[in-house]
Design an enzyme around this catalytic site. Sequence first.
Site, mmCIF file in Angstrom:
data_model
loop_
_atom_site.group_PDB
_atom_site.id
_atom_site.type_symbol
_atom_site.label_atom_id
_atom_site.label_comp_id
_atom_site.label_asym_id
_atom_site.label_seq_id
_atom_site.Cartn_x
_atom_site.Cartn_y
_atom_site.Cartn_z
ATOM 1 C CG HIS A 307 -2.079 0.951 1.057
ATOM 2 N ND1 HIS A 307 -1.982 2.289 1.296
ATOM 3 C CD2 HIS A 307 -3.354 0.725 0.642
ATOM 4 C CE1 HIS A 307 -3.154 2.860 1.052
ATOM 5 N NE2 HIS A 307 -4.004 1.931 0.651
ATOM 6 C CG ASP A 364 -8.257 -2.417 -3.182
ATOM 7 O OD1 ASP A 364 -9.426 -2.068 -3.280
ATOM 8 O OD2 ASP A 364 -7.316 -1.626 -3.055
HETATM 9 N N1 CMC Z 1 4.234 -7.680 -5.245
HETATM 10 C C1 CMC Z 1 5.586 -7.866 -5.283
HETATM 11 N N2 CMC Z 1 6.478 -6.923 -4.933
HETATM 12 C C2 CMC Z 1 5.996 -5.740 -4.532
HETATM 13 C C3 CMC Z 1 4.618 -5.479 -4.463
HETATM 14 C C4 CMC Z 1 3.724 -6.507 -4.837
HETATM 15 N N3 CMC Z 1 2.402 -6.303 -4.780
HETATM 16 N N4 CMC Z 1 4.418 -4.211 -4.028
HETATM 17 C C5 CMC Z 1 5.626 -3.694 -3.822
HETATM 18 N N5 CMC Z 1 6.593 -4.619 -4.116
HETATM 19 C C6 CMC Z 1 8.043 -4.447 -3.923
HETATM 20 C C7 CMC Z 1 8.657 -3.527 -4.948
HETATM 21 O O1 CMC Z 1 9.111 -4.233 -6.075
HETATM 22 C C8 CMC Z 1 9.786 -2.910 -4.155
HETATM 23 O O2 CMC Z 1 10.815 -3.856 -4.053
HETATM 24 P P1 CMC Z 1 12.372 -3.329 -3.932
HETATM 25 O O3 CMC Z 1 12.426 -2.517 -2.662
HETATM 26 O O4 CMC Z 1 13.183 -4.577 -3.877
HETATM 27 O O5 CMC Z 1 12.616 -2.502 -5.156
HETATM 28 C C9 CMC Z 1 9.187 -2.761 -2.748
HETATM 29 O O6 CMC Z 1 8.204 -3.804 -2.662
HETATM 30 C C10 CMC Z 1 8.531 -1.428 -2.509
HETATM 31 O O7 CMC Z 1 7.657 -1.156 -3.592
HETATM 32 P P2 CMC Z 1 7.139 0.295 -3.999
HETATM 33 O O8 CMC Z 1 6.582 0.248 -5.374
HETATM 34 O O9 CMC Z 1 8.206 1.273 -3.720
HETATM 35 O O10 CMC Z 1 5.989 0.512 -2.978
HETATM 36 P P3 CMC Z 1 4.961 1.637 -3.124
HETATM 37 O O11 CMC Z 1 4.590 2.058 -1.771
HETATM 38 O O12 CMC Z 1 5.436 2.689 -4.019
HETATM 39 O O13 CMC Z 1 3.745 0.924 -3.856
HETATM 40 C C11 CMC Z 1 1.748 -0.177 -4.300
HETATM 41 C C12 CMC Z 1 2.593 0.574 -3.261
HETATM 42 C C13 CMC Z 1 0.362 -0.356 -3.716
HETATM 43 C C14 CMC Z 1 1.646 0.667 -5.590
HETATM 44 C C15 CMC Z 1 2.415 -1.526 -4.597
HETATM 45 O O14 CMC Z 1 2.573 -2.236 -3.396
HETATM 46 C C16 CMC Z 1 1.659 -2.362 -5.612
HETATM 47 O O15 CMC Z 1 1.848 -2.182 -6.817
HETATM 48 N N6 CMC Z 1 0.766 -3.278 -5.134
HETATM 49 C C17 CMC Z 1 -0.054 -4.094 -6.019
HETATM 50 C C18 CMC Z 1 -1.249 -3.320 -6.511
HETATM 51 C C19 CMC Z 1 -2.296 -3.083 -5.426
HETATM 52 O O16 CMC Z 1 -2.679 -3.973 -4.691
HETATM 53 N N7 CMC Z 1 -2.797 -1.850 -5.357
HETATM 54 C C20 CMC Z 1 -3.843 -1.472 -4.396
HETATM 55 C C21 CMC Z 1 -3.330 -0.551 -3.390
HETATM 56 S S1 CMC Z 1 -4.570 -0.048 -2.216
HETATM 57 C C22 CMC Z 1 -5.520 1.127 -3.023
HETATM 58 C C23 CMC Z 1 -6.399 1.920 -2.104
HETATM 59 O O17 CMC Z 1 -6.269 1.913 -0.886
HETATM 60 O O18 CMC Z 1 -7.279 2.604 -2.644
#
Ligand code: CMC
Length: 429
Positions: A307, A364
């Site tokens: 998240h 979600d």
């Molecule tokens: N599966 C595998 N690896 C992941 C995932 C995932 N779902 N999410 C993050 N990572 C890894 C990412 O590759 C990174 O690894 P490293 O540090 O080795 O480079 C690390 O975790 C941090 O990722 P980030 O992209 O910097 O994290 P973020 O806070 O920017 O992204 C996110 C958050 C929600 C965009 C992401 O976790 C994601 O894409 N999740 C899957 C999509 C999802 O479920 N979205 C719904 C979010 S809730 C919406 C709401 O509340 O309305």
Amino acid sequence: MSETVKATFDGKEIEFPVIVGTENEKAIDISKLRSSTGYITFDDGYKNTGACRSKITFIDGEKGILQYRGYPIEEMAEKSTFLETAYLIIFGELPTKAELSHFQELVAKHTPIHYDMRHAFESFPANANPMAILSAMFNMVSCYSPHLLDGDYTPEQLVEASARLLGKTSTIAAYTFKKANGRPFSFSNPKLDYSANFLHMMFTEPYQEYMCDPDVVRAMDLILVLHADHEQNCSTSTVRMVGSSRANLFASVASGVAALWGPLHGGANQAVIKQLLEIHESGQSIDQVMERAKDKNSGFRLMGFGHRVYKNFDPRAKILKKACDKVLASLKTRDPLLDIARALEERALEDEYFIERKLYPNVDFYSGIVMRAIGIPLDMFTVMFAMGRMPGWIANWYELRTDPNSVINRPRQVYEGATKRSYVPVDKR
Ligand code: CMC
């Protein structure tokens, strides 16, 4: 003495006041920045920008805190209902027994749509996206509510406008589903609570009354409670932005629906189910899926994990997980996608990669599973999100409209296009 922050511009030091929120959040007040220095700030995507002062919802993503008007989400989820939560969010205080029952009656009264509005459904193709219908229909509701368009509401008018929007959202959502399936519309039943009535309008057939399983109704209501507000997210900020031009409430929430429609905002729960379908159809093992999720070169992420705001856990997911388990047990659903979801959840929670990065299932993940188990089709998931978010949109719109200091929202930009040049007639180019 109040805290200030100093910055130097072209050798000149300027002091900016610091605004401190009730939960000790701090913001640098740069409202005089441009007039005193000529500079603007640059904050792509507004990630560090406080666009308003608000008394509605507080989030601390690091600590996993979400509070509606000061009440922790855990308590609201356990003890409240969607309509009571909506009342709290919109009007600022929990209702008395009399206020709540009046509000419930008013929502029930305004749940049916004007008979003429039914014809509008005929003009949408059967495969129309439900979010397009929802957005269009909110503008149509405004045509039937001319006395609620100027927005300078008396307290009674705010109650009526809120009841109309909450009630009609459930009817429009259910009729969209019926239209897509070529089924006759079911009238609302004012004796049922909000979520039970919605499920009744969705699933009752002419000769087959939908029997509401209490665990299913509770899970539906819980999904709505958990989505009721989430401070300045994309759709709520859109509602405020549109409302700042003094656009009416109905037009403003219609624009909120448009913002929520985007896959980066309201589409995550759909993405969870779509991914489970892909995994199922491709026959991949859980091991293979986990390996792909951890492989940076695969471009594959586990949907429903992680998240942007909640960095330890998503408090809404914790709550919904329990309801999810209850619904699945109660419905005794046999669904291979749900088995895959369970296996992924179990594996990810004990996997080093996911633990290290604090990637827990988010709201979600569970809302997608619950809605699939209840029988809500994939393309209606975002509509459910909109139904839940309605109180937050109304409350934010009203907060902005009643703020004596609110002005039309008008950000600035850093221009990076061509500098001044002279026009050349077409035959000389
Ligand atoms: N599966 C595998 N690896 C992941 C995932 C995932 N779902 N999410 C993050 N990572 C890894 C990412 O590759 C990174 O690894 P490293 O540090 O080795 O480079 C690390 O975790 C941090 O990722 P980030 O992209 O910097 O994290 P973020 O806070 O920017 O992204 C996110 C958050 C929600 C965009 C992401 O976790 C994601 O894409 N999740 C899957 C999509 C999802 O479920 N979205 C719904 C979010 S809730 C919406 C709401 O509340 O309305």
